[in-house]
Structures are given as C-alpha cells and as structure tokens.
Design a protein around this motif. Structure first.
Motif, PDB file in Angstrom:
ATOM      1  N   ALA A   1      19.069  51.556  34.014  1.00  0.00           N
ATOM      2  CA  ALA A   1      19.828  51.134  35.208  1.00  0.00           C
ATOM      3  C   ALA A   1      20.517  49.798  34.955  1.00  0.00           C
ATOM      4  O   ALA A   1      21.696  49.610  35.306  1.00  0.00           O
ATOM      5  N   LYS A   2      19.797  48.888  34.315  1.00  0.00           N
ATOM      6  CA  LYS A   2      20.393  47.587  33.993  1.00  0.00           C
ATOM      7  C   LYS A   2      21.543  47.749  33.013  1.00  0.00           C
ATOM      8  O   LYS A   2      22.578  47.085  33.127  1.00  0.00           O
ATOM      9  N   GLN A   3      21.364  48.644  32.042  1.00  0.00           N
ATOM     10  CA  GLN A   3      22.404  48.900  31.056  1.00  0.00           C
ATOM     11  C   GLN A   3      23.648  49.489  31.747  1.00  0.00           C
ATOM     12  O   GLN A   3      24.777  49.106  31.437  1.00  0.00           O
ATOM     13  N   ALA A   4      23.436  50.392  32.694  1.00  0.00           N
ATOM     14  CA  ALA A   4      24.560  51.005  33.413  1.00  0.00           C
ATOM     15  C   ALA A   4      25.305  49.950  34.237  1.00  0.00           C
ATOM     16  O   ALA A   4      26.548  49.945  34.280  1.00  0.00           O
ATOM     17  N   MET A   5      24.556  49.062  34.871  1.00  0.00           N
ATOM     18  CA  MET A   5      25.204  47.984  35.650  1.00  0.00           C
ATOM     19  C   MET A   5      26.011  47.081  34.727  1.00  0.00           C
ATOM     20  O   MET A   5      27.126  46.674  35.057  1.00  0.00           O
ATOM     21  N   LEU A   6      25.447  46.769  33.539  1.00  0.00           N
ATOM     22  CA  LEU A   6      26.148  45.921  32.585  1.00  0.00           C
ATOM     23  C   LEU A   6      27.420  46.603  32.092  1.00  0.00           C
ATOM     24  O   LEU A   6      28.467  45.972  31.954  1.00  0.00           O
ATOM     25  N   GLU A   7      27.358  47.904  31.839  1.00  0.00           N
ATOM     26  CA  GLU A   7      28.535  48.659  31.415  1.00  0.00           C
ATOM     27  C   GLU A   7      29.615  48.652  32.498  1.00  0.00           C
ATOM     28  O   GLU A   7      30.790  48.493  32.203  1.00  0.00           O
ATOM     29  N   ARG A   8      29.196  48.838  33.736  1.00  0.00           N
ATOM     30  CA  ARG A   8      30.170  48.808  34.830  1.00  0.00           C
ATOM     31  C   ARG A   8      30.835  47.451  34.905  1.00  0.00           C
ATOM     32  O   ARG A   8      32.033  47.344  35.128  1.00  0.00           O
ATOM     33  N   PHE A   9      30.054  46.383  34.721  1.00  0.00           N
ATOM     34  CA  PHE A   9      30.626  45.035  34.772  1.00  0.00           C
ATOM     35  C   PHE A   9      31.590  44.819  33.614  1.00  0.00           C
ATOM     36  O   PHE A   9      32.664  44.259  33.780  1.00  0.00           O
ATOM     37  N   ARG A  10      31.206  45.261  32.416  1.00  0.00           N
ATOM     38  CA  ARG A  10      32.053  45.061  31.233  1.00  0.00           C
ATOM     39  C   ARG A  10      33.311  45.918  31.282  1.00  0.00           C
ATOM     40  O   ARG A  10      34.334  45.556  30.722  1.00  0.00           O
ATOM     41  N   SER A  11      33.234  47.067  31.950  1.00  0.00           N
ATOM     42  CA  SER A  11      34.391  47.956  31.990  1.00  0.00           C
ATOM     43  C   SER A  11      35.430  47.484  33.008  1.00  0.00           C
ATOM     44  O   SER A  11      36.534  48.025  33.049  1.00  0.00           O
ATOM     45  N   ARG A  12      35.099  46.504  33.822  1.00  0.00           N
ATOM     46  CA  ARG A  12      36.083  45.974  34.774  1.00  0.00           C
ATOM     47  C   ARG A  12      37.228  45.350  34.007  1.00  0.00           C
ATOM     48  O   ARG A  12      37.021  44.680  32.996  1.00  0.00           O
ATOM     49  N   PRO A  13      38.453  45.519  34.509  1.00  0.00           N
ATOM     50  CA  PRO A  13      39.590  44.904  33.813  1.00  0.00           C
ATOM     51  C   PRO A  13      39.547  43.386  33.956  1.00  0.00           C
ATOM     52  O   PRO A  13      39.056  42.840  34.944  1.00  0.00           O
ATOM     53  N   SER A  14      40.062  42.716  32.954  1.00  0.00           N
ATOM     54  CA  SER A  14      40.047  41.253  32.972  1.00  0.00           C
ATOM     55  C   SER A  14      41.161  40.726  33.874  1.00  0.00           C
ATOM     56  O   SER A  14      42.003  41.477  34.364  1.00  0.00           O
ATOM     57  N   VAL A  15      41.189  39.429  34.076  1.00  0.00           N
ATOM     58  CA  VAL A  15      42.179  38.778  34.918  1.00  0.00           C
ATOM     59  C   VAL A  15      43.572  38.932  34.330  1.00  0.00           C
ATOM     60  O   VAL A  15      44.564  38.983  35.055  1.00  0.00           O
ATOM     61  N   ASP A  16      43.657  39.045  33.011  1.00  0.00           N
ATOM     62  CA  ASP A  16      44.961  39.158  32.342  1.00  0.00           C
ATOM     63  C   ASP A  16      45.525  40.574  32.400  1.00  0.00           C
ATOM     64  O   ASP A  16      46.667  40.799  32.004  1.00  0.00           O
ATOM     65  N   ASP A  17      44.738  41.531  32.858  1.00  0.00           N
ATOM     66  CA  ASP A  17      45.177  42.925  32.906  1.00  0.00           C
ATOM     67  C   ASP A  17      46.380  43.068  33.857  1.00  0.00           C
ATOM     68  O   ASP A  17      46.371  42.513  34.955  1.00  0.00           O
ATOM     69  N   PRO A  18      47.415  43.774  33.463  1.00  0.00           N
ATOM     70  CA  PRO A  18      48.604  43.928  34.316  1.00  0.00           C
ATOM     71  C   PRO A  18      48.299  44.575  35.668  1.00  0.00           C
ATOM     72  O   PRO A  18      48.892  44.209  36.677  1.00  0.00           O
ATOM     73  N   GLU A  19      47.370  45.525  35.702  1.00  0.00           N
ATOM     74  CA  GLU A  19      47.015  46.150  36.980  1.00  0.00           C
ATOM     75  C   GLU A  19      46.400  45.137  37.940  1.00  0.00           C
ATOM     76  O   GLU A  19      46.711  45.127  39.126  1.00  0.00           O
ATOM     77  N   VAL A  20      45.520  44.308  37.393  1.00  0.00           N
ATOM     78  CA  VAL A  20      44.875  43.285  38.219  1.00  0.00           C
ATOM     79  C   VAL A  20      45.930  42.307  38.727  1.00  0.00           C
ATOM     80  O   VAL A  20      45.937  41.941  39.910  1.00  0.00           O
ATOM     81  N   GLN A  21      46.821  41.903  37.851  1.00  0.00           N
ATOM     82  CA  GLN A  21      47.873  40.971  38.271  1.00  0.00           C
ATOM     83  C   GLN A  21      48.790  41.620  39.304  1.00  0.00           C
ATOM     84  O   GLN A  21      49.220  40.964  40.258  1.00  0.00           O
ATOM     85  N   ALA A  22      49.088  42.904  39.136  1.00  0.00           N
ATOM     86  CA  ALA A  22      49.944  43.602  40.099  1.00  0.00           C
ATOM     87  C   ALA A  22      49.255  43.677  41.461  1.00  0.00           C
ATOM     88  O   ALA A  22      49.893  43.443  42.493  1.00  0.00           O
ATOM     89  N   ARG A  23      47.954  44.006  41.482  1.00  0.00           N
ATOM     90  CA  ARG A  23      47.225  44.052  42.761  1.00  0.00           C
ATOM     91  C   ARG A  23      47.164  42.675  43.407  1.00  0.00           C
ATOM     92  O   ARG A  23      47.324  42.537  44.616  1.00  0.00           O
ATOM     93  N   ARG A  24      46.946  41.650  42.575  1.00  0.00           N
ATOM     94  CA  ARG A  24      46.889  40.289  43.102  1.00  0.00           C
ATOM     95  C   ARG A  24      48.247  39.892  43.690  1.00  0.00           C
ATOM     96  O   ARG A  24      48.324  39.295  44.773  1.00  0.00           O
ATOM     97  N   ALA A  25      49.335  40.228  42.996  1.00  0.00           N
ATOM     98  CA  ALA A  25      50.677  39.916  43.499  1.00  0.00           C
ATOM     99  C   ALA A  25      50.952  40.687  44.783  1.00  0.00           C
ATOM    100  O   ALA A  25      51.551  40.148  45.729  1.00  0.00           O
ATOM    101  N   GLU A  26      50.510  41.948  44.844  1.00  0.00           N
ATOM    102  CA  GLU A  26      50.707  42.755  46.050  1.00  0.00           C
ATOM    103  C   GLU A  26      49.954  42.145  47.235  1.00  0.00           C
ATOM    104  O   GLU A  26      50.490  42.040  48.334  1.00  0.00           O
ATOM    105  N   ARG A  27      48.715  41.732  46.995  1.00  0.00           N
ATOM    106  CA  ARG A  27      47.934  41.093  48.068  1.00  0.00           C
ATOM    107  C   ARG A  27      48.585  39.790  48.504  1.00  0.00           C
ATOM    108  O   ARG A  27      48.621  39.467  49.702  1.00  0.00           O
ATOM    109  N   ALA A  28      49.125  39.020  47.547  1.00  0.00           N
ATOM    110  CA  ALA A  28      49.807  37.769  47.900  1.00  0.00           C
ATOM    111  C   ALA A  28      51.061  38.054  48.727  1.00  0.00           C
ATOM    112  O   ALA A  28      51.351  37.349  49.697  1.00  0.00           O
ATOM    113  N   ALA A  29      51.799  39.119  48.368  1.00  0.00           N
ATOM    114  CA  ALA A  29      53.000  39.480  49.130  1.00  0.00           C
ATOM    115  C   ALA A  29      52.625  39.921  50.541  1.00  0.00           C
ATOM    116  O   ALA A  29      53.290  39.553  51.522  1.00  0.00           O
TER     117      ALA A  29
END
Length: 119
Positions: free
Chosen positions: A17-45
């Motif tokens: 269970a701990k390993q699965a939680m760690l995998e989920r955390f690691r699989s999250r896109p980073s701040v530099d990811d274009p999708e994350v930046q696009a969502r952040r820009a959309e929320r700012a707009a």
C-alpha cells in the motif's frame, strides 16, 4: 468469518500500500509539465475573469447607489421648493385677506363718518 492473517501478510500488504501511494505520488506530473502549466494558466484566467466580473458588479452597484442618491436629493429639493411655494402662497393669501378685511373695516369707518356728517 474473519480470516486469520499472519503478521508477514499484514506487513507485506502495508508495504504494498505504501509502495502504491509512493508510485501515485511519483507519477504526478511536475510543475514544468505543459499540462500542469496549461491548467494553472486556465485557473488564473478564470480567477481574473471572476475578479473582473466582481469589479464590474461593484462598479454597477456604486453607480446605482449614486443614481439613487441623486434622485433622492432631487426629490427632496423639489419637495422643499413645493413646500416653500405653498408657504409663500399661503402668506400671500393671508396678506390679501388681511388687506381685504382692513379695506372693509376702513369702508365701514368711512361710512360711519359720512353718516355722522350728513346729520
């Protein structure tokens, strides 16, 4: 009926269970990811648009309050002018009535004087 789990089974399930939680955390896109930046820009707009609508509502509310205040002041001024005009007319009527009474009184006095002279 409850299954009798051994300690090693519980420990391995916990580790998994701990390993699965760690995998989920690691699989999250980073701040530099274009999708994350696009969502952040959309929320700012969206937030900017929300603030603009809020500012517009506030401006309209202030304009409405100012218009209502101007209407109230104009109404009060018109009401004061009407009352002053009515008071002026009342005073003029009283003065005219008083002048008519005085003229009638003077006419009676003059008639009495004329009647005394004729005798």
């Amino acid at each position: 009926m409850l299954k009798d789990h051994k300690f090693t089974e519980r420990a391995s399930n916990s580790v998994a269970a701990k390993q699965a939680m760690l995998e989920r955390f690691r699989s999250r896109p980073s701040v530099d990811d274009p999708e994350v930046q696009a969502r952040r820009a959309e929320r700012a707009a969206i937030a900017a648009a929300r603030e603009a609508r809020k500012a517009e509502r506030e401006r309209l509310r202030r304009e409405d309050e100012a218009r209502r205040e101007a209407e109230r002041i104009a109404f009060e001024a018109a009401e004061a002018e009407r009352k002053a005009r009515e008071e002026s007319e009342r005073v003029e009527r009283e003065l005219a009535l008083e002048a008519a009474r005085k003229a009638a009184r003077d006419a009676r006095y003059a008639a009495r004087k004329a009647a005394k002279r004729r005798k």
